[in-house]
Design a protein around this motif. Structure first.
Motif, PDB file in Angstrom:
ATOM      1  N   SER A   8       0.764  -1.075  -0.128  1.00  0.00           N
ATOM      2  CA  SER A   8      -0.089   0.183   0.014  1.00  0.00           C
ATOM      3  C   SER A   8       0.883   1.351  -0.316  1.00  0.00           C
ATOM      4  O   SER A   8       0.454   2.450  -0.160  1.00  0.00           O
ATOM      5  CB  SER A   8      -0.977   0.154   1.327  1.00  0.00           C
TER       6      SER A   8
ATOM      7  N   ASP B  89       0.251   4.901  -2.364  1.00  0.00           N
ATOM      8  CA  ASP B  89      -0.090   6.017  -1.450  1.00  0.00           C
ATOM      9  C   ASP B  89       1.108   7.145  -1.551  1.00  0.00           C
ATOM     10  O   ASP B  89       0.703   8.196  -1.348  1.00  0.00           O
ATOM     11  CB  ASP B  89       0.064   5.670   0.094  1.00  0.00           C
TER      12      ASP B  89
ATOM     13  N   SER C 114       6.618  -2.058  -2.861  1.00  0.00           N
ATOM     14  CA  SER C 114       6.202  -0.847  -3.397  1.00  0.00           C
ATOM     15  C   SER C 114       7.009  -0.145  -4.671  1.00  0.00           C
ATOM     16  O   SER C 114       6.572   0.714  -5.253  1.00  0.00           O
ATOM     17  CB  SER C 114       6.110   0.344  -2.187  1.00  0.00           C
TER      18      SER C 114
ATOM     19  N   GLN D 211      -6.334   3.781  -4.027  1.00  0.00           N
ATOM     20  CA  GLN D 211      -6.796   2.352  -4.207  1.00  0.00           C
ATOM     21  C   GLN D 211      -7.102   1.672  -2.796  1.00  0.00           C
ATOM     22  O   GLN D 211      -6.476   2.181  -1.695  1.00  0.00           O
ATOM     23  CB  GLN D 211      -5.479   1.571  -4.720  1.00  0.00           C
TER      24      GLN D 211
ATOM     25  N   ARG E  45      -6.784  -0.054   0.188  1.00  0.00           N
ATOM     26  CA  ARG E  45      -5.508  -0.812   0.707  1.00  0.00           C
ATOM     27  C   ARG E  45      -5.833  -2.360   1.031  1.00  0.00           C
ATOM     28  O   ARG E  45      -4.993  -3.039   0.620  1.00  0.00           O
ATOM     29  CB  ARG E  45      -5.139   0.026   2.268  1.00  0.00           C
TER      30      ARG E  45
ATOM     31  N   LEU F  53      -5.505  -4.302  -2.334  1.00  0.00           N
ATOM     32  CA  LEU F  53      -4.127  -4.357  -2.800  1.00  0.00           C
ATOM     33  C   LEU F  53      -3.214  -5.210  -2.066  1.00  0.00           C
ATOM     34  O   LEU F  53      -2.305  -6.278  -2.595  1.00  0.00           O
ATOM     35  CB  LEU F  53      -3.518  -2.928  -2.969  1.00  0.00           C
TER      36      LEU F  53
END
Length: 483
Positions: free
Chosen positions: A90, A94, A229, A239, A241, A244
């Motif tokens: 995540s 972010d 990431s 998105q 979290r 994902l």
């Protein structure tokens, strides 16, 4: 120091680029975000869908552990270890940044060099072991020359890494669909008795062997934590979290569990000690050349994973250099970083002639020692301390709110690492007193995770997060985002 405004601009697009990626460790703006969360499952599935994973299944049977107990230890270990890698996913959408740049919030602009050394060792170490596994296996099967195979692997992996993020996703997606039916056929042939055992199974159990299998499986996916990431940072912001994290978790754990169990069966019932040879022999029983084709496709998958290692290794190398020098975030620097890493891992690989499985196990152990304290501190900060709120621009200056040296993060890392030392077991090099008392089983990941995370949480209780809000607002305004 290079600011975000100085970086080479990427083209605005809504889909993947077929050219060489322009960005490196700099922020990916919303206009360049693309991709789907659902693609993360197959991507991380393919990352574990190769011979490296099969070899993990040999550890328990090699220590006398029965097939059923090996399955249980493997499933529990993978399910546990994958939690830590999946939650890093995540951070990509972010923040729009590679994994280790975000770690400057915990360790400081220059202090991040400490965990960077561990992550760089991880990426190079995996490629060394991958090269040894593939080149020795193909030499055994087909008589191909080890140096020639190693150089070809290095060239292909480097090219994939040079083209970058979008090409890695494309290559992984193609190989996922090519690999899947082949392993379905081989596994189905075992389930339906077409491939018959050469030896009787046993139900032996020992806590030492069980713990060793569990620890190796937990370590396997924890070592993916610094990658995640890097490959989610181009996803659009906003998105969900949970979706994902779940896609990454299911993909990475599903492939690992499948092939580790396959490896355990091959070791237990066929007496296999080389995954490549065992899959080739077993597949060719079903129909001619199935095993050979499965081997070659799996080699392609592992080579693509080497490209993954080279790409993340390059990002880590540039981050480290950027801590102390004025490094432009350009295409040329990215290419130079990939080539430098390729030279290093190929030189080391060609100098090794030790047993590949022993090299694999030792490499996993050393990687785990260095990565566990980092992942505990990073996740604790992201989910429980700063809760995903960061000033992106301040990651790129030692004068920002995160400073040059993050004392809290470095202290928690050091305490966690020191606490885990008595649990270390590096064959022939060092065996800690607690590892010795446990019969040689290395569970250093457990105290490393717990102590680093708890210490970091406790020493950040007095962190003045309100003082960071103005910097976060200024950064968001400058970047035109609301992160």
């Amino acid at each position: 120091m290079v600011t975000l405004a100085d970086t080479e601009a990427g083209s605005i697009r809504n889909g993947p680029s077929l050219g060489i990626e322009t960005r490196s460790i700099d922020f990916v703006p919303p206009a360049e975000r693309h991709g789907k969360v659902s693609a993360q499952g197959p991507f991380w599935f393919l990352g574990n869908f190769q011979f490296f994973t099969i070899a993990i299944g040999f550890i328990g049977p090699g220590m006398g552990l029965g097939f059923g107990a090996t399955i249980l230890a493997s499933v529990l270990g993978i399910l546990f270890g994958t939690l830590f890698m999946a939650f890093h996913a995540s951070q990509g959408p972010d923040l729009g940044l590679p994994q280790m740049i975000q770690s400057r919030a915990q360790f400081g602009y220059r202090g991040v060099i400490i965990p960077l050394l561990g992550t760089l060792f991880t990426f190079a170490g995996f490629n060394v072991v991958d090269t040894v596994l593939i080149s020795q296996g193909l030499n055994h099967l087909f008589g191909w020359q080890i140096p020639t195979v190693a150089l070809m692997l290095g060239a292909v992996a480097a090219i994939i890494a040079i083209f970058g993020h979008d090409w890695l996703h494309i290559v992984f997606r193609v190989l996922f669909w090519v690999s899947l039916p082949l392993y379905v056929i081989v596994s189905g042939a075992i389930l339906f008795g077409i491939i018959t055992p050469h030896a009787a199974g046993h139900t032996s159990f020992g806590w030492i062997a069980f713990a060793a299998q569990f620890a190796a499986c937990a370590a396997y996916n924890i070592t993916y934590a610094p990658y995640v990431s890097d490959y989610t940072r181009y996803l659009p912001t906003g998105q969900k979290r949970a979706a994902l994290v779940l896609n990454v978790y299911i993909g990475a754990s599903g492939a690992a569990i499948w092939l580790i169990i396959l490896g355990a069966w091959l070791a237990t019932y066929l007496g296999a000690s080389d995954g490549m040879v065992a899959v080739s022999s077993a597949g060719n029983v079903v129909f001619p050349y199935l095993g050979t084709l499965t081997v070659l496709v799996s080699v392609a998958a592992l080579t693509a994973t080497m490209g993954l290692n080279a790409y993340s290794g390059m990002l880590t190398l540039i981050t480290g250099l950027d801590c102390f020098a004025n490094i432009p975030f350009s295409r040329g620097v990215r290419i130079s970083g990939v080539l430098a890493l390729a030279i290093v891992w190929l030189t080391i690989s060609l100098s090794l002639n030790a047993n590949a499985i022993n090299a694999l196990y030792d490499a996993l152990s050393m990687m785990l020692y260095l990565l566990v304290p980092w992942t505990a501190v990073n996740l604790m900060d992201y989910f429980f301390v700063r809760k995903g709120h960061y000033a992106i621009e301040d990651f790129f200056t030692p004068k920002g709110i995160y400073g040059a040296w993050g004392g809290r993060g470095l202290l928690a890392y050091a305490v966690g690492f020191a606490t885990s030392v008595p649990f270390f077991n590096l064959a022939g090099l060092y065996e800690g007193p607690i590892a010795h008392a446990l019969g040689g089983v290395d569970i250093s990941w457990a105290p490393g995770l717990l102590v680093s995370g708890v210490v970091y949480y406790l020493i950040t209780r007095n962190l003045d997060l309100s003082a960071e809000r103005s910097a976060i607002a200024a950064s968001n305004e400058a970047l035109g985002t609301n992160l």
